[in-house]
Design a protein around this motif. Structure first.
Motif, short mmCIF file in Angstrom:
data_model
loop_
_atom_site.label_atom_id
_atom_site.label_comp_id
_atom_site.label_asym_id
_atom_site.label_seq_id
_atom_site.Cartn_x
_atom_site.Cartn_y
_atom_site.Cartn_z
N ALA A 69 0.84 -1.20 0.00
CA ALA A 69 0.00 0.00 0.00
C ALA A 69 0.87 1.25 0.00
N GLU A 70 0.27 2.38 -0.35
CA GLU A 70 0.99 3.65 -0.30
C GLU A 70 1.43 3.94 1.14
N GLY A 71 2.61 4.51 1.27
CA GLY A 71 3.14 4.81 2.59
C GLY A 71 3.96 3.70 3.19
N THR A 72 4.07 2.58 2.47
CA THR A 72 4.82 1.44 2.99
C THR A 72 6.29 1.52 2.55
N THR A 73 7.19 1.21 3.45
CA THR A 73 8.61 1.17 3.13
C THR A 73 8.97 -0.26 2.71
N VAL A 74 9.59 -0.37 1.53
CA VAL A 74 9.84 -1.68 0.93
C VAL A 74 11.34 -1.86 0.70
N ASP A 75 11.83 -3.05 0.96
CA ASP A 75 13.24 -3.37 0.71
C ASP A 75 13.50 -3.47 -0.79
N VAL A 76 14.69 -3.05 -1.19
CA VAL A 76 15.09 -3.23 -2.59
C VAL A 76 15.11 -4.72 -2.91
N GLY A 77 14.50 -5.11 -4.04
CA GLY A 77 14.44 -6.52 -4.43
C GLY A 77 13.12 -7.18 -4.11
N ALA A 78 12.28 -6.52 -3.32
CA ALA A 78 10.97 -7.08 -2.99
C ALA A 78 9.99 -6.81 -4.13
N SER A 79 9.13 -7.77 -4.42
CA SER A 79 8.14 -7.61 -5.47
C SER A 79 7.09 -6.59 -5.03
N ILE A 80 6.82 -5.61 -5.90
CA ILE A 80 5.85 -4.57 -5.53
C ILE A 80 4.59 -4.61 -6.39
N ILE A 81 4.65 -5.25 -7.58
CA ILE A 81 3.48 -5.30 -8.45
C ILE A 81 3.55 -6.55 -9.31
N THR A 82 2.42 -7.20 -9.51
CA THR A 82 2.32 -8.37 -10.38
C THR A 82 1.55 -7.99 -11.63
N VAL A 83 2.10 -8.33 -12.80
CA VAL A 83 1.49 -7.96 -14.08
C VAL A 83 1.19 -9.23 -14.89
N ASP A 84 -0.02 -9.30 -15.41
CA ASP A 84 -0.40 -10.38 -16.31
C ASP A 84 0.04 -9.97 -17.71
N VAL A 85 1.10 -10.59 -18.21
CA VAL A 85 1.66 -10.19 -19.50
C VAL A 85 0.99 -10.90 -20.67
N ALA A 86 0.08 -11.85 -20.38
CA ALA A 86 -0.65 -12.56 -21.45
C ALA A 86 -2.11 -12.69 -21.06
N PRO A 87 -2.79 -11.56 -20.88
CA PRO A 87 -4.19 -11.62 -20.45
C PRO A 87 -5.07 -12.36 -21.45
N GLY A 88 -5.95 -13.25 -20.93
CA GLY A 88 -6.90 -13.97 -21.78
C GLY A 88 -6.31 -15.13 -22.54
N SER A 89 -5.03 -15.40 -22.38
CA SER A 89 -4.42 -16.48 -23.15
C SER A 89 -4.80 -17.84 -22.61
N ASP A 90 -5.10 -17.92 -21.33
CA ASP A 90 -5.48 -19.19 -20.72
C ASP A 90 -6.44 -18.89 -19.59
N ASP A 91 -7.73 -19.02 -19.88
CA ASP A 91 -8.74 -18.65 -18.87
C ASP A 91 -8.66 -19.54 -17.64
N GLY A 92 -8.20 -20.78 -17.85
CA GLY A 92 -8.14 -21.67 -16.70
C GLY A 92 -6.95 -21.39 -15.82
N ALA A 93 -5.90 -20.84 -16.39
CA ALA A 93 -4.69 -20.62 -15.61
C ALA A 93 -4.79 -19.37 -14.75
N ALA A 94 -5.61 -18.42 -15.15
CA ALA A 94 -5.68 -17.16 -14.43
C ALA A 94 -6.14 -17.33 -12.99
#
Length: 482
Positions: A69-94
């Motif tokens: 969330a906004e206002g959170t301090t995060v370590d370098v190397g920690a994942s901050i956002i997940t992106v679906d780079v192939a939306p709709g390619s596999d409805d069952g996998a989502a």
């Protein structure tokens, strides 16, 4: 399934922005889950210890989850956002990817946030608190013996007041608890007189108030015919008492650390090791200010109050604070907040027989020059008389220490705990100075400003110091800037 999921969902990690830092705070998200992002698009703004930085995403896709969330301090190397780079390619996998990705943020948010809230100020705080606690626990043992001896000595000297005891402490001698006898009370000049005349203070009957030995008592002991007998009589008592004492043949004197001196020492250690100090200096021509001081001394509006350079220096600092209000703040470690004060309680460091005191003038920013002069005079006289109340030393926001009265050019003062800045004023001396293109004798002094670098950066500290110096160089700015 796992391979497809890992190929479809990409984790964007907190990058090292090139400053060698280990963490950053998320200031603002520019995207939300479900938003489409493209390679190079700014997705959030983070703040490091040096600057605010916008972070671009390195691939195309749809935002699947925001990890912090906004206002959170995060370590370098920690994942901050997940992106679906192939939306709709596999409805069952989502859904499966969502199910596996959803629990992951839980520990990442719960645990790193709790621990990352500390590192912002952790390193200096742990050092400072560790030293302070250790000194608090150990010191009382050293003074345990004298403290226990006080009630026993009360019978011997029932008239000794707290004020007399404090004054006597400053003479540099510990109490002697031998066979119920209390140490003699005398002021430093009287002790020196007795030493020069070879008189043992323990043999003198005091006639001064509160059982204090006076000069007359010493002279009377010298002229009294029975003085030698009086000296030899208590010798058997004083000789054994020298063994448990702290002086060795007059070569050392140990003074118990207690009261104001103990509190001051603990406060200074805590401040020095918890607040990162930075000190800046400026040398300034104060000739015009010194002329104004002379003029104000004969001004009818200033009648009855003391006018000195410290008064105008205090006023100059108040003007500088008005122009740079962020300097008048404090660091709230528990809340991890900077608290900016909209009032100025101006502390004045005062050397007293009890030790260093820093009483403050409440709401100094609202006072006129005559009112400030009156408050300053009352503060100094009260401190010298040892009548400063605890309330007068609480709630200070900024402090002035005038080391120039001792002939010192300047110094690097330690912050009063809870404050963000302290100004040291050096001696005002006649020096050769380039004035209007010619070298002339001018009244010159050096100012030193120490500040807490956690909340005061170099620019702010420099502006405050420069503004203070500018007012002292051209005191008419008290009108144009005030």
């Amino acid at each position: 399934m796992t391979a497809d999921t890992s190929a479809r969902y990409r984790e964007f990690k907190m990058p090292d922005v090139g400053e060698g830092l280990t963490e950053a705070e998320i200031l603002k998200w520019y995207v939300q889950p479900g938003d489409t992002v493209t390679d190079g698009q700014v997705v959030c703004e983070v703040e490091t210890a040096k600057a605010a930085v916008e972070l671009p995403i390195p691939y195309d896709g749809v935002v699947h989850a925001l990890r912090f969330a906004e206002g959170t301090t995060v370590d370098v190397g920690a994942s901050i956002i997940t992106v679906d780079v192939a939306p709709g390619s596999d409805d069952g996998a989502a859904p499966a990817a969502a199910d596996t990705a959803a629990p992951a943020p839980a520990p990442a948010v719960a645990e790193p946030v709790a621990e990352d809230a500390e590192p912002k100020g952790r390193q200096p705080v742990l050092v400072g608190y560790g030293v302070s606690e250790a000194s608090t626990k150990r010191r009382p043992r050293r003074g345990a013996a004298p403290a226990a001896a006080v009630p026993e000595q009360g019978a011997a000297v029932p008239a000794a007041s707290a004020g007399a005891a404090i004054q006597a402490e400053m003479n540099g001698h510990r109490p002697v608890a031998a066979e119920g006898l209390a140490r003699p009370l005398a002021k430093p000049p009287v002790r020196k007189l007795a030493k020069d005349l070879g008189v043992d203070l323990a043999t003198i009957t005091p006639t001064g108030p509160d059982g204090i030995i006076t000069r007359e008592d010493v002279h009377a002991a010298v002229s009294a015919p029975q003085a030698p007998a009086a000296v030899s009589a208590p010798a058997p008592v004083s000789a054994p008492s020298a063994a448990p004492g702290t002086a060795v043949a007059g070569r050392e004197t140990r003074i118990p650390v207690k009261g104001v001196r103990k509190a001051t020492a603990a406060a200074m250690v805590g401040s020095a090791f918890s607040a990162p100090h930075v000190t800046e200096f400026v040398t300034v021509d104060v000739t015009r200010t010194m002329r104004l001081v002379d003029e104000l001394k004969s001004d009818k509006d200033m009648a009855g109050v003391r006018v000195n350079p410290l008064l105008l220096i205090a006023k100059a600092l108040l003007v500088a604070i008005k122009r740079n209000p962020e300097i008048n703040a404090t660091w709230d470690e528990a809340a991890q907040e900077i608290v900016v004060k909209h009032y100025v309680n101006l502390g004045i460091a005062a050397a007293t027989p009890r030790g260093l005191l820093v009483p403050n003038i409440k709401d100094a920013h609202d006072k006129t020059l005559p009112q400030l002069a009156q408050s300053l005079g009352e503060l100094v006289s009260t401190a010298r008389e040892g009548k400063t109340t605890p309330g007068a030393m609480q709630g200070g926001t900024v402090t002035i220490t005038n080391v120039g009265v001792f002939g010192v050019d300047t110094g690097t003062p330690i912050l009063n705990p809870g404050e963000s800045a302290i100004l040291a004023v050096g001696a005002i001396k006649l020096q050769p100075w380039v004035h209007k293109g010619k070298v002339k004798p001018r009244q010159v002094t050096t100012l030193a400003l120490s500040f807490d670098h956690r909340l005061v950066d170099g620019e702010l500290g420099s502006r405050v110091l420069a503004d203070t110096a500018a007012v002292l160089e051209q005191p008419k700015r008290l009108i144009t800037w005030g």
